[in-house]
Design a protein around this motif. Structure first.
Motif, short mmCIF file in Angstrom:
data_model
loop_
_atom_site.label_atom_id
_atom_site.label_comp_id
_atom_site.label_asym_id
_atom_site.label_seq_id
_atom_site.Cartn_x
_atom_site.Cartn_y
_atom_site.Cartn_z
N ASN A 266 61.73 -44.95 -57.82
CA ASN A 266 60.31 -44.40 -57.82
C ASN A 266 60.19 -43.03 -58.59
O ASN A 266 60.97 -42.10 -58.46
CB ASN A 266 59.86 -44.17 -56.26
CG ASN A 266 58.52 -43.55 -56.15
OD1 ASN A 266 58.07 -42.79 -56.75
ND2 ASN A 266 57.82 -44.53 -55.05
N TYR B 107 50.70 -53.32 -55.76
CA TYR B 107 51.71 -53.96 -56.55
C TYR B 107 51.20 -54.88 -57.63
O TYR B 107 50.14 -55.57 -57.75
CB TYR B 107 52.44 -54.78 -55.50
CG TYR B 107 53.12 -54.14 -54.62
CD1 TYR B 107 54.69 -53.84 -54.85
CD2 TYR B 107 52.58 -53.67 -53.16
CE1 TYR B 107 55.38 -52.82 -53.68
CE2 TYR B 107 53.42 -52.91 -52.54
CZ TYR B 107 54.49 -52.38 -52.47
OH TYR B 107 55.40 -51.93 -51.62
N ASN C 29 64.54 -50.22 -54.99
CA ASN C 29 63.52 -49.73 -55.91
C ASN C 29 63.94 -48.48 -56.30
O ASN C 29 64.59 -47.37 -55.75
CB ASN C 29 62.18 -49.80 -55.41
CG ASN C 29 61.99 -49.02 -54.26
OD1 ASN C 29 61.73 -47.78 -54.28
ND2 ASN C 29 62.17 -49.61 -52.95
N LYS D 198 56.87 -56.72 -58.92
CA LYS D 198 57.87 -55.70 -59.50
C LYS D 198 57.70 -54.42 -59.72
O LYS D 198 58.42 -53.71 -59.73
CB LYS D 198 58.24 -56.54 -61.01
CG LYS D 198 58.85 -58.15 -60.99
CD LYS D 198 59.10 -58.55 -62.20
CE LYS D 198 59.48 -60.07 -62.17
NZ LYS D 198 59.89 -60.62 -63.47
N LYS E 146 56.43 -47.28 -58.90
CA LYS E 146 57.85 -47.68 -58.17
C LYS E 146 58.16 -49.03 -58.97
O LYS E 146 57.51 -49.96 -59.10
CB LYS E 146 57.67 -47.82 -56.76
CG LYS E 146 58.79 -48.58 -56.22
CD LYS E 146 58.55 -48.32 -54.52
CE LYS E 146 57.55 -49.21 -54.03
NZ LYS E 146 57.53 -49.29 -52.56
N PHE E 147 59.45 -49.27 -59.31
CA PHE E 147 60.03 -50.24 -60.03
C PHE E 147 61.07 -50.95 -59.06
O PHE E 147 62.17 -50.27 -58.65
CB PHE E 147 60.76 -49.87 -61.35
CG PHE E 147 59.84 -49.23 -62.46
CD1 PHE E 147 59.20 -50.05 -63.14
CD2 PHE E 147 59.71 -47.75 -62.34
CE1 PHE E 147 58.37 -49.29 -64.08
CE2 PHE E 147 58.84 -47.24 -63.26
CZ PHE E 147 58.12 -47.94 -64.13
N TYR E 148 60.95 -52.22 -58.78
CA TYR E 148 62.17 -52.86 -58.08
C TYR E 148 63.12 -53.29 -58.81
O TYR E 148 62.92 -53.98 -60.13
CB TYR E 148 61.46 -54.15 -57.27
CG TYR E 148 60.58 -53.59 -55.89
CD1 TYR E 148 61.33 -53.71 -54.76
CD2 TYR E 148 59.24 -53.13 -56.12
CE1 TYR E 148 60.73 -53.10 -53.58
CE2 TYR E 148 58.68 -52.93 -54.84
CZ TYR E 148 59.39 -52.84 -53.57
OH TYR E 148 58.73 -52.44 -52.47
#
Length: 454
Positions: A328, A440, A326, A287, A317-319
């Motif tokens: 960033n 990740y 995402n 995630k 970075k966040f999904y």
């Protein structure tokens, strides 16, 4: 192109130059879950027919052909697979008429010769009957589901590769002879690969002296072996699902059943995440990602003689819920230089919204865009200019949760005096071309959910 070329080389360097003697048929079965499991008792099954139901003829470039694309001997292949499995005892039903006629001949002959011999036995043993009959067939043959190739030619020298995939689909069902109930229905598909490589040389070596050289090879996977492999897999799945549902009992009792169920759940989960062209539809990214990049920075401003300088970038970075989208958040440190005219160091803070075009693949193109602010390193307390940036690239995952990416980015400044020179009608901007690593963290949103059995 390189992978296909070297895969086909095995055929090229083993070209046949003489006839071969007859041999035992090729083995198509791979390692299976049930290789080390034996049944308490073999099940008697009958197969009346298991044939081609597609009506598909072999594809040709011009005209038509009456040769079928799929073997018409599916029943014989299925009977062989049942025998090799050691779980079933197949009995003759495809040509039951021939069997009954032969038994009638035996009975009539014994009755005729028993008149002169009182000890002659006229009866014959009864036929075995099946508690289960197997039905189905090859229901689909799809030609050219994917085709492609590549090639290059320069100064009379060239080479090319081509490939094509077809696909067959079979269904196999087990039917109870006492009730007519369908106990199991199995679905299996198999691709058939054809490959070709060629190379040629066409060149004048002297005046009126032309050298022409050609070589190549084509490799076609036999359709009969593809049908056999699909049938073998269908028989394997029939046994496994039958064990899980209690249709047949293995030696070892409940621990063996649990082991089969565990391995089958893993295989079922892998199949559920595999698309038509063997693409794994599994989210391999966590995630959150920590991103480290190095890039060449190329200014395009009011001065000439731009010089490439190295810059570094770090971001998080966040999904979102959907794996492809995402956000960033990043910071960059870099230098802009025009030879003999301008040189300075900068810090930028960026926020981008990105999208992974193929989020489940190991090789994933991506695009992104966003806003940021850039500051002169000597005036770190305030920002000289806002900017708009966009870019794209490609990321490769050698393993889960680790990505190697190549990217290019355009940064459009909202001012023209970043180089302390206002000139012309366009604002200053700069390019970034770089290489980075994505680490990740955490579990992905779309983790594979295995199929559970009651």
């Amino acid at each position: 192109m390189i992978l296909i070329f070297f895969t086909s080389c095995g055929t090229y360097f083993n070209q046949p130059f003489s006839t071969n003697k007859a041999r035992i048929g090729e083995s198509t079965s791979k390692k299976s879950i049930i290789d080390s499991i034996t049944p308490l008792k073999e099940t008697i099954v009958g197969v009346y027919k298991f044939r081609d139901q597609t009506g598909q003829y072999k594809p040709v470039l011009n005209g038509s052909t009456f040769s079928t694309a799929v073997t018409q001997g599916g029943t014989s292949i299925l009977l062989k697979s049942l025998e090799e499995s050691k779980w079933f005892t197949p009995i003759e039903r495809e040509n039951i008429g021939n069997l009954l006629n032969e038994r009638q001949i035996i009975r009539s002959t014994r009755q005729e010769y028993s008149k002169n011999n009182k000890d002659q036995v006229t009866s014959i043993p009864p036929l075995l009957f099946a508690g289960i009959i197997l039905e189905g067939g090859v229901v689909s043959y799809d030609s050219n589901i994917i085709t492609g190739g590549s090639g290059a030619r320069y100064f009379g020298v060239g080479g090319s590769t081509e490939y094509r995939e077809d696909r067959i689909t079979i269904y196999l069902r087990a039917v109870s002879t006492s009730s007519g109930r369908i106990l199991k229905n199995i679905y299996v598909s198999k691709t058939i690969l054809s490959q070709g490589i060629s190379a040629n040389l066409f060149r004048y070596v002297k005046l009126q002296r032309l050298l022409e050289v050609e070589t190549g090879v084509t490799k076609n996977e036999p359709a009969q072996l593809a049908v056999k492999e699909a049938i073998d897999k269908a028989v394997e799945l029939l046994i496994i699902e039958g064990i899980i549902d209690g249709l047949w009992k293995p030696k070892g009792g409940k621990p063996t059943v649990d082991l089969v169920k565990e391995k089958y759940i893993e295989e079922k989960a892998a199949a559920a995440t595999t698309a038509l062209y063997d693409r794994k539809l599994e989210d391999k990214r966590g995630k959150v990602a920590i991103n480290l990049e190095g890039a060449a920075i190329i200014p395009n401003n009011d001065y000439g003689d731009a010089t490439e300088k190295l810059g570094v970038n770090g971001s998080v970075k966040f999904y979102f819920k959907k794996p492809g989208f995402n956000i960033n958040l990043g910071a960059s440190y870099f230098e802009l230089e025009n030879k003999n005219n301008f040189k300075d160091q900068f810090l930028s803070l960026d926020i981008n919204v990105g999208y992974d075009i193929l989020p489940y693949d190991n090789l994933t193109p991506f695009v992104y865009a966003g806003f940021g602010a850039v500051s002169n390193n000597k005036k770190i307390n305030y920002f000289d200019s806002l900017k708009f940036q966009f870019g794209g690239g490609i990321e490769y995952l050698p393993i889960k949760n680790l990505g190697i990416k190549l990217f290019a980015e355009q940064n459009l400044l909202f001012t023209d005096d970043i180089d302390r020179l206002v000139q012309g009608k366009w604002n200053d901007f700069y390019y970034k071309i770089g290489l980075g690593l994505n680490f990740y963290i955490g579990k992905p949103y779309n983790s594979v959910k295995p199929v559970m059995f009651e």
